[in-house]
Design an enzyme around this catalytic site. Structure first.
Site, short mmCIF file in Angstrom:
data_model
loop_
_atom_site.label_atom_id
_atom_site.label_comp_id
_atom_site.label_asym_id
_atom_site.label_seq_id
_atom_site.Cartn_x
_atom_site.Cartn_y
_atom_site.Cartn_z
CG HIS A 58 -28.90 30.51 22.50
ND1 HIS A 58 -27.72 31.10 22.16
CD2 HIS A 58 -29.00 30.62 23.85
CE1 HIS A 58 -27.13 31.56 23.25
NE2 HIS A 58 -27.89 31.28 24.29
CG HIS A 65 -33.05 30.82 25.32
ND1 HIS A 65 -32.53 29.56 25.51
CD2 HIS A 65 -32.38 31.61 26.18
CE1 HIS A 65 -31.60 29.60 26.43
NE2 HIS A 65 -31.48 30.83 26.86
CG MET A 87 -36.21 19.93 21.59
SD MET A 87 -35.16 19.89 20.13
CE MET A 87 -33.69 19.17 20.77
CG HIS A 147 -31.77 30.20 33.67
ND1 HIS A 147 -31.38 29.07 34.35
CD2 HIS A 147 -30.98 30.25 32.57
CE1 HIS A 147 -30.41 28.48 33.70
NE2 HIS A 147 -30.14 29.16 32.62
#
Lengths: 147, 476
Positions: free
Chosen positions: B203, B234, B376, B399
């Site tokens: 997340h 997220h 990231m 996704h």
């Protein structure tokens, strides 16, 4: 490097790989020891186990129709206690009474700076779930946990 | 995965012929190279899902599919209640309604430069993330139930965001049919301090820039241009969703034999839709969807507060909010007949095509925005649902990148401190309470998100609209 395996005498825990998550495995001379060691492996998913002091005791009781479901329930009970008490646990004592488990978990409140918790565990799963004795009589309790 | 197990039906479509107890075929959408790299477990799990009662058409896997629990992550399957169809707690997973929300800021990446460090620090300070963090919103029993029934709509009513936001959230910000009375006290207790928290693992909250626009028409409708500064969030339904998943997984596993369901894998725990446990799960799972929608709405409010302080010229608006782990009732055309189905998407995004009545009128001409989260250090993508997707896999797409390496392997290969330094040298500021967590989420531990997105585009599951690259990333 954080340890992913720990061994002392006949009791030990280890992690095993899952593509998205992590497997926890407790090994011990008794089923009780294997369950307690699986719980140590669970904490080691989150942080370095030796960084967690066993200061406060939390009682845990769970019940399930078989050993495998009981292992998942035990780990999920710990996940629940960690989440709601904001604690980490490092020492465990487990005993069984038929299909119920009575345990004590010792730990301390999460200290983010000191524990550097890597992930929060969402739940224990039925993936790679097994509780069994190997040919040498060692108990092995394992499953994958979702992080 | 062994290609000999599959029959190629197109450049990006592979079939598993029904065998054993499979009721329908398996279909995997991916390039040959993605298929070769896919774990054999994906084959096994797609096959297992195809054995469940009431499954319709096929058991599908998206291009980012990887080894999950019961269902593969990236799995899609629909069930018909009128022929004994099931709802599966395993098919939705623990992180119910985990999803991505994309916010426009009205600013450009250039506007960020003078205050980039300050913005990163303030976001990290203001938005609770990681293990043991608590939110600023604490709910008593009555408010908890109101939140579970109302979702993002409840949050807006409490002053978190605007009514305009709701139009650009799936279900218009409130999942109908939620039944808070089927959410256990344990689940509610686990959530009481977690509203407005990001969580951990994969997340994140990212400040990103739009670097490439592939489809001018769609991007213009979505209101984004090259150089724009956007924010991605997220996260999911936090402890409440995890606890509901845990509890119903067990009750469905235990009750399966009573419902004469043979489970090839206990993790596929399911119950007939028209059963007591099936209905209770649906009520609880929909409440968890609302929890996730409310959570992302509160975090959006916190982001707005930070920008009001650091970059006060920002004008936020919601591009869209998608959920990944859900079971939703949808009408799909099956052999020419509109049929009401319970569509499970486990690590897959709803991707409705142009003209779908559930889309906001302003987006209807181009299709639903599909938000694909990257890592990231790489990129995220905005896609749009296609007409073809409605026929391919019930209007579904991938996704995210999907992991290619376990956390275990990642920890051996990378050190958090070095990663943070390397990414900073590339202009990406990482803020996280845990360096070990950063190492486990190393960009190199994921598949190439661009290859996954290209496969989704080639297979017509969704079409590429824009590529976003991270500038600031807050990890839990």
């Amino acid at each position: 490097m954080h340890p992913s395996r720990f061994e002392t005498g006949q009791a030990s825990w280890e992690h095993f790989p899952h593509q998205a998550d992590m497997g926890v495995r407790g090994i011990g001379p008794t089923k009780e020891a294997a369950f307690a060691n699986a719980a140590q492996a669970l904490t080691a998913v989150i942080t370095d186990l030796v960084s967690v002091a066993s200061l406060h005791a939390v009682p845990i009781v769970c019940e399930a129709p078989d050993d495998e479901l009981l292992l998942v329930d035990w780990l999920n009970a710990l996940i629940y206690e960690m989440a709601t008490r904001k604690m980490l646990f490092s020492r465990f004592a487990v005993r069984f009474n038929n299909h119920s488990l009575h345990a004590t978990a010792w730990g301390e409140p999460v200290d983010v700076a000191r524990h550097q918790p890597a992930v929060e565990v969402k739940g224990a799963t039925y993936t790679e779930l097994s509780v069994k004795q190997d040919q040498q009589g060692q108990w092995i309790a394992q499953c994958v946990v979702d992080v | 995965m062994d290609l000999n197990l599959l029959k190629r039906r197109g450049p990006d479509e592979w079939h598993i012929a029904p065998h054993g107890k499979m009721r329908v075929p398996g279909v995997i959408f991916a390039t040959e190279s993605l298929i070769r790299d896919m774990d054999e477990k994906v084959y096994e799990q797609v096959t297992n899902v195809a054995t469940l009662p009431g499954i319709v058409q096929a058991s599908y896997a998206m291009p980012d599919a990887h080894w999950g629990y019961g269902f593969p992550i990236g799995g899609v399957a629909a069930f018909d209640p009128d022929v004994g169809g099931v709802v599966s707690a395993g098919g939705v997973g623990f992180d119910i309604s985990c999803g991505v929300r994309l916010l426009r800021t009205g600013l450009t990446a250039e506007d960020l430069q003078p205050v980039k460090e300050r913005l990163a620090d303030t976001l990290f300070h203001h938005i609770p993330a990681g293990v043991g963090s608590t939110g600023k919103v604490h709910l008593d029993r009555g408010e908890m139930d109101a939140m579970l029934a109302g979702g993002a709509k409840w949050a807006v009513g409490k002053g978190y965001g605007t009514h305009e936001d709701l139009e650009f959230i799936e279900e218009h910000g409130c999942m109908a049919g939620a039944e808070p009375e089927h959410v256990s006290d344990h689940a509610k207790k686990r959530q009481q301090d977690e509203m407005g928290t990001l969580g951990s693992g994969n997340h994140y909250l990212e400040v990103q820039q739009v670097v490439t626009v592939f489809d001018e028409e769609a991007s213009s409708v979505f209101g984004i241009r090259e150089g724009d500064l956007v924010v991605s969030i997220h996260c999911g339904s936090r402890g409440l969703g995890h606890q509901i998943g845990t509890e119903f997984l067990k009750s469905m596993a235990v009750s399966a034999s009573r419902h004469h369901i043979e489970l090839p894998d206990r993790e596929l725990a399911c119950a007939p839709i028209n059963s007591e446990v099936g209905q209770a799960y649906l009520g609880a799972m929909r409440a968890a969807i609302n929890c996730a929608l409310a959570n992302r709405q509160i975090i959006t409010h916190l982001v707005r507060e930070v920008f009001a302080d650091v970059l006060p010229d920002a004008v936020f608006s919601l591009l869209y909010d998608v959920s990944h782990n859900t079971c939703k009732v949808e009408e799909h055309d099956i052999d020419g007949t509109p049929t009401r189905l319970f569509v499970h998407r486990k690590g897959a995004t709803r991707a409705f095509g142009p003209g779908h009545p559930d889309l906001p009128p302003s987006l209807r001409s181009v299709g639903q925005p599909v938000l694909i989260g990257g890592t990231m250090g790489t990129a995220s993508y905005v896609l749009a649902g296609t007409k073809e997707s409605m026929e391919l896999a019930y209007g579904s797409a991938c996704h995210g990148a999907g992991r290619s390496m376990s956390r275990h392997q990642a920890l051996r290969q990378w050190h958090g401190r070095e990663l943070v330094k390397d990414l900073a040298a590339r202009g990406i500021l990482i803020r996280s309470p845990s360096l070990r967590g950063v190492a486990e989420e190393a960009p190199g531990a994921y598949k190439d998100v661009s290859e996954v997105v290209d496969a989704a585009d080639d297979a017509c599951l969704a079409r590429k609209v824009a590529r976003l690259e991270p500038l600031v990333c807050v990890k839990g």
